[in-house]
Design a protein around this motif. Structure first.
Motif, PDB file in Angstrom:
ATOM      1  N   VAL A 226       0.829  -1.200   0.000  1.00 26.17           N
ATOM      2  CA  VAL A 226       0.000   0.000   0.000  1.00 26.17           C
ATOM      3  C   VAL A 226       0.864   1.251   0.000  1.00 26.17           C
ATOM      4  N   HIS A 227       1.970   1.244   0.748  1.00 22.17           N
ATOM      5  CA  HIS A 227       2.829   2.422   0.887  1.00 22.17           C
ATOM      6  C   HIS A 227       4.054   2.345  -0.016  1.00 22.17           C
ATOM      7  N   SER A 228       4.041   1.463  -1.007  1.00 22.28           N
ATOM      8  CA  SER A 228       5.168   1.342  -1.930  1.00 22.28           C
ATOM      9  C   SER A 228       5.357   2.636  -2.708  1.00 22.28           C
ATOM     10  N   PRO A 229       6.610   3.148  -2.792  1.00 18.85           N
ATOM     11  CA  PRO A 229       6.859   4.364  -3.585  1.00 18.85           C
ATOM     12  C   PRO A 229       6.449   4.204  -5.045  1.00 18.85           C
ATOM     13  N   LEU A 230       6.650   2.996  -5.595  1.00 22.30           N
ATOM     14  CA  LEU A 230       6.247   2.781  -6.984  1.00 22.30           C
ATOM     15  C   LEU A 230       4.736   2.894  -7.131  1.00 22.30           C
ATOM     16  N   ARG A 231       4.028   2.307  -6.190  1.00 24.60           N
ATOM     17  CA  ARG A 231       2.566   2.391  -6.220  1.00 24.60           C
ATOM     18  C   ARG A 231       2.111   3.843  -6.113  1.00 24.60           C
ATOM     19  N   SER A 232       2.722   4.590  -5.211  1.00 24.76           N
ATOM     20  CA  SER A 232       2.347   5.998  -5.026  1.00 24.76           C
ATOM     21  C   SER A 232       2.602   6.797  -6.302  1.00 24.76           C
ATOM     22  N   TYR A 233       3.743   6.522  -6.965  1.00 22.08           N
ATOM     23  CA  TYR A 233       4.069   7.238  -8.202  1.00 22.08           C
ATOM     24  C   TYR A 233       3.039   6.931  -9.284  1.00 22.08           C
ATOM     25  N   MET A 234       2.672   5.652  -9.423  1.00 19.36           N
ATOM     26  CA  MET A 234       1.680   5.270 -10.426  1.00 19.36           C
ATOM     27  C   MET A 234       0.336   5.941 -10.148  1.00 19.36           C
ATOM     28  N   GLU A 235      -0.057   5.953  -8.891  1.00 13.81           N
ATOM     29  CA  GLU A 235      -1.347   6.546  -8.541  1.00 13.81           C
ATOM     30  C   GLU A 235      -1.338   8.058  -8.768  1.00 13.81           C
ATOM     31  N   GLU A 236      -0.189   8.702  -8.544  1.00 15.90           N
ATOM     32  CA  GLU A 236      -0.087  10.134  -8.823  1.00 15.90           C
ATOM     33  C   GLU A 236      -0.239  10.410 -10.319  1.00 15.90           C
ATOM     34  N   MET A 237       0.212   9.485 -11.162  1.00 15.58           N
ATOM     35  CA  MET A 237       0.032   9.616 -12.607  1.00 15.58           C
ATOM     36  C   MET A 237      -1.418   9.399 -13.009  1.00 15.58           C
ATOM     37  N   GLY A 238      -2.170   8.703 -12.154  1.00 15.59           N
ATOM     38  CA  GLY A 238      -3.567   8.397 -12.467  1.00 15.59           C
ATOM     39  C   GLY A 238      -3.791   6.976 -12.928  1.00 15.59           C
ATOM     40  N   ILE A 239      -2.760   6.131 -12.828  1.00 17.30           N
ATOM     41  CA  ILE A 239      -2.871   4.736 -13.251  1.00 17.30           C
ATOM     42  C   ILE A 239      -3.329   3.877 -12.080  1.00 17.30           C
ATOM     43  N   ASP A 240      -4.378   3.099 -12.291  1.00 14.26           N
ATOM     44  CA  ASP A 240      -4.846   2.179 -11.260  1.00 14.26           C
ATOM     45  C   ASP A 240      -3.810   1.080 -11.054  1.00 14.26           C
ATOM     46  N   VAL A 241      -3.465   0.831  -9.808  1.00 16.39           N
ATOM     47  CA  VAL A 241      -2.471  -0.200  -9.515  1.00 16.39           C
ATOM     48  C   VAL A 241      -3.191  -1.505  -9.229  1.00 16.39           C
ATOM     49  N   ASN A 242      -3.520  -2.214 -10.301  1.00  9.09           N
ATOM     50  CA  ASN A 242      -4.086  -3.546 -10.199  1.00  9.09           C
ATOM     51  C   ASN A 242      -3.563  -4.361 -11.380  1.00  9.09           C
ATOM     52  N   ARG A 243      -3.814  -5.647 -11.358  1.00 14.44           N
ATOM     53  CA  ARG A 243      -3.209  -6.532 -12.348  1.00 14.44           C
ATOM     54  C   ARG A 243      -3.625  -6.177 -13.778  1.00 14.44           C
ATOM     55  N   GLU A 244      -4.914  -5.864 -13.976  1.00 12.07           N
ATOM     56  CA  GLU A 244      -5.399  -5.587 -15.329  1.00 12.07           C
ATOM     57  C   GLU A 244      -4.787  -4.305 -15.892  1.00 12.07           C
ATOM     58  N   SER A 245      -4.770  -3.263 -15.093  1.00  8.63           N
ATOM     59  CA  SER A 245      -4.260  -1.970 -15.563  1.00  8.63           C
ATOM     60  C   SER A 245      -2.759  -2.039 -15.850  1.00  8.63           C
ATOM     61  N   LEU A 246      -1.993  -2.662 -14.958  1.00  5.67           N
ATOM     62  CA  LEU A 246      -0.546  -2.760 -15.152  1.00  5.67           C
ATOM     63  C   LEU A 246      -0.202  -3.680 -16.315  1.00  5.67           C
ATOM     64  N   SER A 247      -0.996  -4.735 -16.520  1.00  6.27           N
ATOM     65  CA  SER A 247      -0.775  -5.618 -17.675  1.00  6.27           C
ATOM     66  C   SER A 247      -1.018  -4.846 -18.971  1.00  6.27           C
ATOM     67  N   ALA A 248      -2.034  -3.995 -18.985  1.00  6.14           N
ATOM     68  CA  ALA A 248      -2.293  -3.175 -20.164  1.00  6.14           C
ATOM     69  C   ALA A 248      -1.130  -2.228 -20.420  1.00  6.14           C
ATOM     70  N   LEU A 249      -0.577  -1.661 -19.353  1.00  7.89           N
ATOM     71  CA  LEU A 249       0.558  -0.743 -19.495  1.00  7.89           C
ATOM     72  C   LEU A 249       1.759  -1.468 -20.099  1.00  7.89           C
ATOM     73  N   LEU A 250       2.010  -2.697 -19.642  1.00  5.33           N
ATOM     74  CA  LEU A 250       3.137  -3.469 -20.183  1.00  5.33           C
ATOM     75  C   LEU A 250       2.929  -3.776 -21.656  1.00  5.33           C
ATOM     76  N   GLU A 251       1.713  -4.105 -22.056  1.00  4.02           N
ATOM     77  CA  GLU A 251       1.423  -4.402 -23.465  1.00  4.02           C
ATOM     78  C   GLU A 251       1.707  -3.187 -24.332  1.00  4.02           C
ATOM     79  N   ILE A 252       1.311  -2.003 -23.855  1.00  4.54           N
ATOM     80  CA  ILE A 252       1.518  -0.775 -24.612  1.00  4.54           C
ATOM     81  C   ILE A 252       3.002  -0.443 -24.711  1.00  4.54           C
ATOM     82  N   SER A 253       3.731  -0.687 -23.624  1.00  6.17           N
ATOM     83  CA  SER A 253       5.163  -0.348 -23.590  1.00  6.17           C
ATOM     84  C   SER A 253       5.987  -1.257 -24.480  1.00  6.17           C
TER      85      SER A 253
END
Length: 253
Positions: A226-253
């Motif tokens: 919950v307090h992971s710096p990476l998680r906080s950074y992603m949430e500040e960008m507006g990206i939901d930190v869950n498996r589906e959203s992060l998997s979509a991000l990896l596909e795009i990258s």
């Protein structure tokens, strides 16, 4: 005895199959018919801007008309979720004389011939106007953009706001479209370093065993995640930190 099915009772796979016979606009309209079709199709329309600036080509003063290779068309999403792609721009020719300019979508990077042409535009007008070239994506094919300016002296072609619009059967909650929009807004897609950095962050977070899916709450997550710096950074960008959203991000990258 004949079994009658209401359209909303059909499996999502049948709805997607039906939508493959539709143009992108008709597929979007179909998805808006009712909530059942909306949830089955999850149609989204993210856009990848190639360039907003003018691009300009001049034809040869004499001789045969030559095709000019412009660029590879980026396919940044898994091909199995792409309903169709549209190459869009504002364009015009030199503004006088004979009209010869065209834009062409081909499957051949080295040579634009009749066998490789997927779609070609009408001839460019003297006055600037919008152009849309829509085509279906084959899972094993890459696509390239070419132009034909015309020969004989004075022939030119002007293009601006060149972009690719994707029509997707997206993940629930529009993860692919939303994630791409955030990356573009944050400037992450402007260079390879930014794209790869975000991809590494997403991969690291996906490695967490307690990372929830989009349907789960974060209340059950451990304090360290919950307090992971990476998680906080992603949430500040507006990206939901869950498996589906992060998997979509990896596909795009």
């Amino acid at each position: 005895m004949t079994t009658t099915w209401m359209i909303h009772e059909l499996p999502a796979e049948i709805h997607q199959l039906v939508s493959t016979f539709c143009t992108s606009r008709d597929a979007v309209s179909l998805s808006r018919t009712c909530s059942s079709l909306h949830d089955a199709l999850w149609i989204s329309k993210p856009t990848w801007m190639i360039t907003e600036n003018f691009r300009h080509w001049t034809g040869p003063p004499y001789g045969e008309e030559n095709h000019c290779f412009l660029q590879e068309l980026p396919i940044i999403f898994p091909k199995n979720i792409i309903h169709s792609m549209r190459v869009c721009c504002m364009w015009r020719d030199q503004g006088f004389g004979n009209r010869k300019g065209r834009l062409i979508i081909s499957t051949n990077r080295d040579e634009c011939n009749q066998d490789s042409i997927v779609l070609q535009s009408e001839i460019a007008e003297h006055d600037e106007g919008p152009l849309e070239l829509e085509f279906k994506v084959h899972p094993t094919v890459q696509y390239y953009l070419w132009c034909l300016v015309g020969s004989g002296g004075g022939h030119q072609l002007f293009v601006r706001q060149l972009r690719v619009e994707y029509v997707l059967w997206d993940l629930p909650n529009l993860h692919f479209a939303r994630t791409l929009s955030i990356l573009v807004q944050e400037g992450t897609t402007e260079n390879l370093f930014g794209v790869k950095s975000v991809a590494v962050m997403a991969s690291t977070l996906l490695g967490e065993e307690e990372l929830p899916s989009s349907t789960e709450t974060s209340t059950s997550m451990s304090t360290s995640i919950v307090h992971s710096p990476l998680r906080s950074y992603m949430e500040e960008m507006g990206i939901d930190v869950n498996r589906e959203s992060l998997s979509a991000l990896l596909e795009i990258s």
